[in-house]
Design an enzyme around this catalytic site. Structure first.
Site, PDB file in Angstrom:
ATOM      1  N   GLN A   1       0.852  -1.200   0.000  1.00 31.28           N
ATOM      2  CA  GLN A   1       0.000   0.000   0.000  1.00 31.28           C
ATOM      3  C   GLN A   1       0.887   1.248   0.000  1.00 31.28           C
ATOM      4  O   GLN A   1       2.111   1.164   0.127  1.00 31.28           O
ATOM      5  CB  GLN A   1      -0.928   0.018   1.214  1.00 31.28           C
ATOM      6  CG  GLN A   1      -0.217   0.157   2.549  1.00 31.28           C
ATOM      7  CD  GLN A   1      -1.162   0.055   3.745  1.00 31.28           C
ATOM      8  OE1 GLN A   1      -2.122  -0.696   3.729  1.00 31.28           O
ATOM      9  NE2 GLN A   1      -0.882   0.816   4.784  1.00 31.28           N
ATOM     10  N   GLY A   2       0.241   2.388  -0.164  1.00 30.71           N
ATOM     11  CA  GLY A   2       0.943   3.664  -0.043  1.00 30.71           C
ATOM     12  C   GLY A   2       2.068   3.825  -1.053  1.00 30.71           C
ATOM     13  O   GLY A   2       1.924   3.474  -2.228  1.00 30.71           O
TER      14      GLY A   2
ATOM     15  N   ASP B   1       8.732 -10.428   5.569  1.00 34.88           N
ATOM     16  CA  ASP B   1       8.896  -9.615   6.776  1.00 34.88           C
ATOM     17  C   ASP B   1      10.343  -9.141   6.779  1.00 34.88           C
ATOM     18  O   ASP B   1      11.261  -9.939   7.005  1.00 34.88           O
ATOM     19  CB  ASP B   1       8.591 -10.471   8.012  1.00 34.88           C
ATOM     20  CG  ASP B   1       8.761  -9.685   9.308  1.00 34.88           C
ATOM     21  OD1 ASP B   1       9.174  -8.504   9.249  1.00 34.88           O
ATOM     22  OD2 ASP B   1       8.474 -10.256  10.378  1.00 34.88           O
TER      23      ASP B   1
ATOM     24  N   ARG C   1       8.234  13.162  16.725  1.00 42.20           N
ATOM     25  CA  ARG C   1       8.819  12.211  15.775  1.00 42.20           C
ATOM     26  C   ARG C   1      10.258  11.887  16.189  1.00 42.20           C
ATOM     27  O   ARG C   1      11.151  11.806  15.356  1.00 42.20           O
ATOM     28  CB  ARG C   1       8.769  12.788  14.340  1.00 42.20           C
ATOM     29  CG  ARG C   1       7.378  12.888  13.748  1.00 42.20           C
ATOM     30  CD  ARG C   1       6.780  11.514  13.446  1.00 42.20           C
ATOM     31  NE  ARG C   1       5.437  11.611  12.906  1.00 42.20           N
ATOM     32  CZ  ARG C   1       4.324  11.567  13.651  1.00 42.20           C
ATOM     33  NH1 ARG C   1       4.399  11.428  14.965  1.00 42.20           N
ATOM     34  NH2 ARG C   1       3.138  11.643  13.075  1.00 42.20           N
TER      35      ARG C   1
ATOM     36  N   TYR D   1      11.451   8.206  15.151  1.00 44.72           N
ATOM     37  CA  TYR D   1      11.236   8.167  13.694  1.00 44.72           C
ATOM     38  C   TYR D   1      12.300   9.014  13.000  1.00 44.72           C
ATOM     39  O   TYR D   1      12.964   8.552  12.060  1.00 44.72           O
ATOM     40  CB  TYR D   1       9.831   8.689  13.375  1.00 44.72           C
ATOM     41  CG  TYR D   1       9.510   8.708  11.904  1.00 44.72           C
ATOM     42  CD1 TYR D   1       9.229   7.530  11.219  1.00 44.72           C
ATOM     43  CD2 TYR D   1       9.495   9.900  11.181  1.00 44.72           C
ATOM     44  CE1 TYR D   1       8.938   7.542   9.861  1.00 44.72           C
ATOM     45  CE2 TYR D   1       9.203   9.929   9.831  1.00 44.72           C
ATOM     46  CZ  TYR D   1       8.926   8.740   9.180  1.00 44.72           C
ATOM     47  OH  TYR D   1       8.643   8.762   7.834  1.00 44.72           O
TER      48      TYR D   1
ATOM     49  N   LYS E   1      15.241   7.852  10.353  1.00 39.37           N
ATOM     50  CA  LYS E   1      15.276   8.350   8.973  1.00 39.37           C
ATOM     51  C   LYS E   1      16.584   9.083   8.688  1.00 39.37           C
ATOM     52  O   LYS E   1      17.064   9.100   7.557  1.00 39.37           O
ATOM     53  CB  LYS E   1      14.051   9.222   8.696  1.00 39.37           C
ATOM     54  CG  LYS E   1      12.725   8.439   8.709  1.00 39.37           C
ATOM     55  CD  LYS E   1      12.695   7.348   7.647  1.00 39.37           C
ATOM     56  CE  LYS E   1      11.371   6.615   7.579  1.00 39.37           C
ATOM     57  NZ  LYS E   1      11.329   5.587   6.520  1.00 39.37           N
TER      58      LYS E   1
ATOM     59  N   THR F   1      -1.446   8.476   2.538  1.00 44.26           N
ATOM     60  CA  THR F   1      -1.356   7.007   2.433  1.00 44.26           C
ATOM     61  C   THR F   1      -2.248   6.402   3.514  1.00 44.26           C
ATOM     62  O   THR F   1      -2.644   7.104   4.460  1.00 44.26           O
ATOM     63  CB  THR F   1       0.102   6.506   2.678  1.00 44.26           C
ATOM     64  OG1 THR F   1       0.468   6.828   4.029  1.00 44.26           O
ATOM     65  CG2 THR F   1       1.101   7.119   1.732  1.00 44.26           C
ATOM     66  N   PRO F   2      -2.549   5.108   3.418  1.00 41.84           N
ATOM     67  CA  PRO F   2      -3.369   4.481   4.458  1.00 41.84           C
ATOM     68  C   PRO F   2      -2.798   4.675   5.854  1.00 41.84           C
ATOM     69  O   PRO F   2      -3.542   4.891   6.814  1.00 41.84           O
ATOM     70  CB  PRO F   2      -3.376   3.008   4.053  1.00 41.84           C
ATOM     71  CG  PRO F   2      -3.181   3.026   2.580  1.00 41.84           C
ATOM     72  CD  PRO F   2      -2.275   4.189   2.302  1.00 41.84           C
TER      73      PRO F   2
HETATM   74  N1  LIG Z   1       3.205   8.592   4.361  1.00 39.79           N
HETATM   75  C1  LIG Z   1       4.031   9.585   4.655  1.00 39.79           C
HETATM   76  O1  LIG Z   1       3.622  10.721   4.938  1.00 39.79           O
HETATM   77  C2  LIG Z   1       5.515   9.359   4.630  1.00 39.79           C
HETATM   78  C3  LIG Z   1       6.373  10.469   4.710  1.00 39.79           C
HETATM   79  C4  LIG Z   1       7.750  10.262   4.703  1.00 39.79           C
HETATM   80  C5  LIG Z   1       8.273   8.984   4.613  1.00 39.79           C
HETATM   81  N2  LIG Z   1       7.417   7.931   4.543  1.00 39.79           N
HETATM   82  C6  LIG Z   1       8.001   6.595   4.479  1.00 39.79           C
HETATM   83  O2  LIG Z   1       7.568   5.906   3.316  1.00 39.79           O
HETATM   84  C7  LIG Z   1       7.511   4.501   3.588  1.00 39.79           C
HETATM   85  C8  LIG Z   1       6.133   3.970   3.230  1.00 39.79           C
HETATM   86  O3  LIG Z   1       5.166   4.659   3.983  1.00 39.79           O
HETATM   87  P1  LIG Z   1       3.642   4.663   3.542  1.00 39.79           P
HETATM   88  O4  LIG Z   1       2.965   5.644   4.454  1.00 39.79           O
HETATM   89  O5  LIG Z   1       3.530   4.791   2.074  1.00 39.79           O
HETATM   90  O6  LIG Z   1       3.243   3.169   3.829  1.00 39.79           O
HETATM   91  P2  LIG Z   1       2.174   2.544   4.821  1.00 39.79           P
HETATM   92  O7  LIG Z   1       2.688   2.739   6.213  1.00 39.79           O
HETATM   93  O8  LIG Z   1       0.816   3.017   4.452  1.00 39.79           O
HETATM   94  O9  LIG Z   1       2.343   1.020   4.415  1.00 39.79           O
HETATM   95  C9  LIG Z   1       3.390   0.293   4.930  1.00 39.79           C
HETATM   96  C10 LIG Z   1       3.422  -1.108   4.340  1.00 39.79           C
HETATM   97  O10 LIG Z   1       4.499  -1.739   5.022  1.00 39.79           O
HETATM   98  C11 LIG Z   1       4.118  -3.058   5.310  1.00 39.79           C
HETATM   99  N3  LIG Z   1       4.931  -3.541   6.415  1.00 39.79           N
HETATM  100  C12 LIG Z   1       4.780  -3.255   7.734  1.00 39.79           C
HETATM  101  N4  LIG Z   1       5.685  -3.954   8.452  1.00 39.79           N
HETATM  102  C13 LIG Z   1       6.436  -4.664   7.561  1.00 39.79           C
HETATM  103  C14 LIG Z   1       7.507  -5.585   7.687  1.00 39.79           C
HETATM  104  N5  LIG Z   1       7.997  -5.917   8.889  1.00 39.79           N
HETATM  105  N6  LIG Z   1       8.022  -6.145   6.556  1.00 39.79           N
HETATM  106  C15 LIG Z   1       7.522  -5.815   5.334  1.00 39.79           C
HETATM  107  N7  LIG Z   1       6.497  -4.969   5.165  1.00 39.79           N
HETATM  108  C16 LIG Z   1       5.964  -4.400   6.265  1.00 39.79           C
HETATM  109  C17 LIG Z   1       2.645  -2.956   5.632  1.00 39.79           C
HETATM  110  O11 LIG Z   1       1.987  -4.202   5.500  1.00 39.79           O
HETATM  111  C18 LIG Z   1       2.164  -1.924   4.614  1.00 39.79           C
HETATM  112  O12 LIG Z   1       1.735  -2.526   3.418  1.00 39.79           O
HETATM  113  C19 LIG Z   1       7.869   4.341   5.064  1.00 39.79           C
HETATM  114  O13 LIG Z   1       9.238   4.038   5.184  1.00 39.79           O
HETATM  115  C20 LIG Z   1       7.577   5.709   5.637  1.00 39.79           C
HETATM  116  O14 LIG Z   1       8.326   5.990   6.790  1.00 39.79           O
HETATM  117  C21 LIG Z   1       6.059   8.077   4.536  1.00 39.79           C
END
Ligand SMILES: NC(=O)c1ccc[n+]([C@@H]2O[C@H](COP(=O)([O-])OP(=O)(O)OC[C@H]3O[C@@H](n4cnc5c(N)ncnc54)[C@H](O)[C@@H]3O)[C@@H](O)[C@H]2O)c1
Length: 252
Positions: free
Chosen positions: A17-18, A56, A146, A149, A153, A184-185
């Site tokens: 997702q996302g 995982d 954060r 987090y 990062k 994102t979700p």
């Molecule tokens: N959404 C934001 O605003 C944002 C901003 C900056 C950075 N990010 C980074 O982008 C990345 C994706 O975020 P997002 O919000 O698109 O995704 P999300 O959090 O919506 O989805 C995360 C996905 O990771 C999977 N996941 C969780 N634990 C896992 C594991 N142990 N092994 C494999 N998969 C696993 C989940 O099943 C899910 O499908 C992350 O690293 C996040 O920190 C997101």
């Protein structure tokens, strides 16, 4: 469709997702053969890819086993996207040792695992592009609540630069993407959770996230995927070891 990734094998973590999902879709649309992986294999349904695998990234054994399978079936990937990550909410005082270890394990050590598993094959073939998903909230800037987090990062940026420096003469490029606040979700989950915890209306909490973005809106996963596509492709052949913001001006 210009086939910018024609014939390239791309492995993506957290593809369900996302941002990870959008990256798989963008890569496949440009001709890549995508190996989509996620902790929850059910979320991979409907993705255009050559292989869907439950993975995982917190398990070294699982990452190593998948790498062996991938090597046998496809050879080393041309592109590795490390996308898995978790957002812990809180300050240093809210972050137990267990919280710290979980965040570093999922956000950073996961990349150490995939790199150790996939990089040797890429080095042997003398080519590969690694794209690690960091965040604007890192060594670039801080936002409240954060703590761990941001620390993870920032670590990803250091890890990415180290790999870029060590393997630059082996045809390997490694770059970090630093998104701002992206729709994102998981962001929806954070909005709902925060509304519940603070008693604020969901719309107000959502607006607070939007207000972090000088551009005046949240980003889309497709906007992050467009940058990942560029960095993964040969168009970025002279770009390595850098952080690339796609942040709606969050770092301004
Ligand atoms: N959404 C934001 O605003 C944002 C901003 C900056 C950075 N990010 C980074 O982008 C990345 C994706 O975020 P997002 O919000 O698109 O995704 P999300 O959090 O919506 O989805 C995360 C996905 O990771 C999977 N996941 C969780 N634990 C896992 C594991 N142990 N092994 C494999 N998969 C696993 C989940 O099943 C899910 O499908 C992350 O690293 C996040 O920190 C997101």
């Amino acid at each position: 469709m210009t086939q910018r990734l024609a014939n390239k094998i791309a492995l993506v973590t957290a593809a369900g997702q996302g941002i990870g999902r959008a990256i798989c879709e963008a890569f496949a649309a440009e001709g890549a053969r995508v190996i989509a992986t996620d902790l929850d294999a059910g979320k991979l349904a409907g993705l255009p890819c050559v292989r869907r695998e439950q993975l995982d990234v917190r398990s070294t054994a699982a990452v190593e086993a998948l790498a062996q399978e991938v090597m046998k079936a496809f050879g080393p990937p041309d592109i590795l996207v490390n996308c898995a990550g978790f957002v812990h909410h809180g300050t240093v005082l809210d972050c137990s040792e267990q919280d710290w270890d979980f965040s570093f394990d999922l956000n950073v050590k996961s990349m150490h695992r995939t790199l150790r598993a996939f990089l040797p094959g890429m080095v042997e073939r003398q080519r590969g592009s690694i794209v690690n998903i960091s965040s604007a909230v890192s060594s670039i800037r801080a936002v409240p609540n954060r703590y761990v987090y941001g620390a993870t990062k920032a670590a990803i940026i250091g890890l990415t630069k180290a790999v870029a420096a060590d393997f630059i003469r082996h045809g390997i490029r490694a770059n970090a993407i630093c998104p701002g606040t992206i729709e994102t979700p998981s962001l929806e989950g954070r909005v709902e959770g925060l509304a519940k915890a603070t008693g604020k209306p969901i719309e107000k909490v959502r607006q607070d996230f939007i207000n972090r973005q000088p551009i005046g809106r949240l980003g889309t996963a497709a906007e992050v995927a467009a940058l990942a596509l560029f960095l993964a492709s040969d168009e970025a052949s002279y770009i390595t070891g850098q952080t690339h913001l796609v942040d709606g001006g969050m770092a301004l």
